[in-house]
Design a protein around this motif. Structure first.
Motif, mmCIF file in Angstrom:
data_model
loop_
_atom_site.group_PDB
_atom_site.id
_atom_site.type_symbol
_atom_site.label_atom_id
_atom_site.label_comp_id
_atom_site.label_asym_id
_atom_site.label_seq_id
_atom_site.Cartn_x
_atom_site.Cartn_y
_atom_site.Cartn_z
ATOM 1 N N LEU A 4 -62.511 6.548 54.774
ATOM 2 C CA LEU A 4 -62.046 7.776 55.693
ATOM 3 C C LEU A 4 -60.533 7.750 55.749
ATOM 4 C CD1 LEU A 4 -65.207 8.450 58.224
ATOM 5 C CD2 LEU A 4 -64.682 9.451 55.978
ATOM 6 N N ILE A 5 -60.095 6.650 56.405
ATOM 7 C CA ILE A 5 -58.776 6.389 56.612
ATOM 8 C C ILE A 5 -57.933 6.371 55.551
ATOM 9 C CG2 ILE A 5 -56.622 5.061 57.297
ATOM 10 C CD1 ILE A 5 -58.759 5.962 59.854
ATOM 11 N N GLU A 6 -58.229 5.961 54.228
ATOM 12 C CA GLU A 6 -57.705 6.071 53.170
ATOM 13 C C GLU A 6 -57.511 7.342 52.826
ATOM 14 O OE1 GLU A 6 -59.456 3.372 50.336
ATOM 15 O OE2 GLU A 6 -59.282 1.408 51.224
ATOM 16 N N GLU A 64 -60.912 17.855 58.074
ATOM 17 C CA GLU A 64 -62.277 17.279 57.391
ATOM 18 C C GLU A 64 -62.111 15.682 57.671
ATOM 19 O OE1 GLU A 64 -63.224 18.619 53.675
ATOM 20 O OE2 GLU A 64 -63.516 20.844 54.426
ATOM 21 N N ALA A 65 -61.331 15.086 57.111
ATOM 22 C CA ALA A 65 -61.006 13.632 57.339
ATOM 23 C C ALA A 65 -60.930 13.237 58.780
ATOM 24 C CB ALA A 65 -59.835 13.175 56.680
ATOM 25 N N VAL A 66 -60.216 14.061 59.811
ATOM 26 C CA VAL A 66 -60.186 13.617 61.247
ATOM 27 C C VAL A 66 -61.366 13.917 61.858
ATOM 28 C CG1 VAL A 66 -58.951 14.365 63.425
ATOM 29 C CG2 VAL A 66 -57.744 14.081 61.136
ATOM 30 N N THR A 67 -62.105 14.907 61.384
ATOM 31 C CA THR A 67 -63.405 15.262 61.892
ATOM 32 C C THR A 67 -64.478 14.137 61.678
ATOM 33 O OG1 THR A 67 -63.238 17.779 61.846
ATOM 34 C CG2 THR A 67 -65.501 16.881 62.049
ATOM 35 N N VAL A 72 -67.081 9.019 63.552
ATOM 36 C CA VAL A 72 -67.625 7.462 63.310
ATOM 37 C C VAL A 72 -66.821 6.672 64.695
ATOM 38 C CG1 VAL A 72 -66.714 5.336 62.241
ATOM 39 C CG2 VAL A 72 -67.321 7.245 60.880
ATOM 40 N N LEU A 73 -65.994 7.346 65.372
ATOM 41 C CA LEU A 73 -65.385 6.896 66.522
ATOM 42 C C LEU A 73 -66.111 7.206 67.731
ATOM 43 C CD1 LEU A 73 -61.514 6.816 65.801
ATOM 44 C CD2 LEU A 73 -62.928 4.795 65.855
ATOM 45 N N ASP A 84 -53.593 9.674 67.617
ATOM 46 C CA ASP A 84 -54.703 9.019 68.264
ATOM 47 C C ASP A 84 -55.273 8.069 67.318
ATOM 48 O OD1 ASP A 84 -54.292 10.401 70.653
ATOM 49 O OD2 ASP A 84 -55.403 12.048 69.616
ATOM 50 N N ILE A 85 -55.748 8.414 66.115
ATOM 51 C CA ILE A 85 -56.385 7.230 64.948
ATOM 52 C C ILE A 85 -55.333 6.151 64.993
ATOM 53 C CG2 ILE A 85 -57.100 7.419 62.706
ATOM 54 C CD1 ILE A 85 -57.729 10.476 63.042
#
Length: 129
Positions: A4-6, A64-67, A72-73, A84-85
């Motif tokens: 997801l981070i990628e 969408e990626a941030v969501t 997950v967090l 924040d991420i």
């Protein structure tokens, strides 16, 4: 979560490239405004419109990626931003650095783009007088 981070890094880099292209067009727009080249200005506006459509699509992917990352967090999407991420990645300094770099790149480019657009608006106002 690593994938997801990628995805987020990839989207931010794509957005930066699009914004950098838009910045180039905006610099050209300055010269076109000074020359009062209405035909070329119209072409540039069309390019800008197409670019904004692309940016909107990338923004949606980023959201969408941030969501997904927020999920997950266990965080609310209202309470989490890319910055924040970055902070949550202390245990992964290489990934943290890469995400931070992608985030900073886009922030810098958007800031520069805003300055050029403001400059162009001033030139447009002066041209009308």
């Amino acid at each position: 979560m690593a994938s997801l981070i990628e995805v987020l890094i990839d989207v931010l880099n794509q957005e930066s490239e699009v914004y950098e292209g838009l910045l180039t067009v905006s610099h050209e727009k300055t010269q076109v405004i000074v020359k009062n080249d209405i035909k070329r200005l119209s072409e540039i506006v069309e390019v800008e419109q197409d670019t904004l459509t692309n940016i909107n699509a990338l923004e949606k992917k980023r959201e969408e990626a941030v969501t997904d990352i927020a999920s997950v967090l266990g965080k609310s999407t209202k309470d989490i931003r890319v910055k924040d991420i970055v902070g949550y990645l202390e245990q992964q300094p290489e990934v943290q650095k890469e995400l931070s770099k992608a985030h900073d790149r886009i922030i810098s480019c958007v800031g520069e783009l805003q300055a050029v657009n403001k400059h162009n608006q001033i030139h447009c106002s002066l041209q009308k007088e």
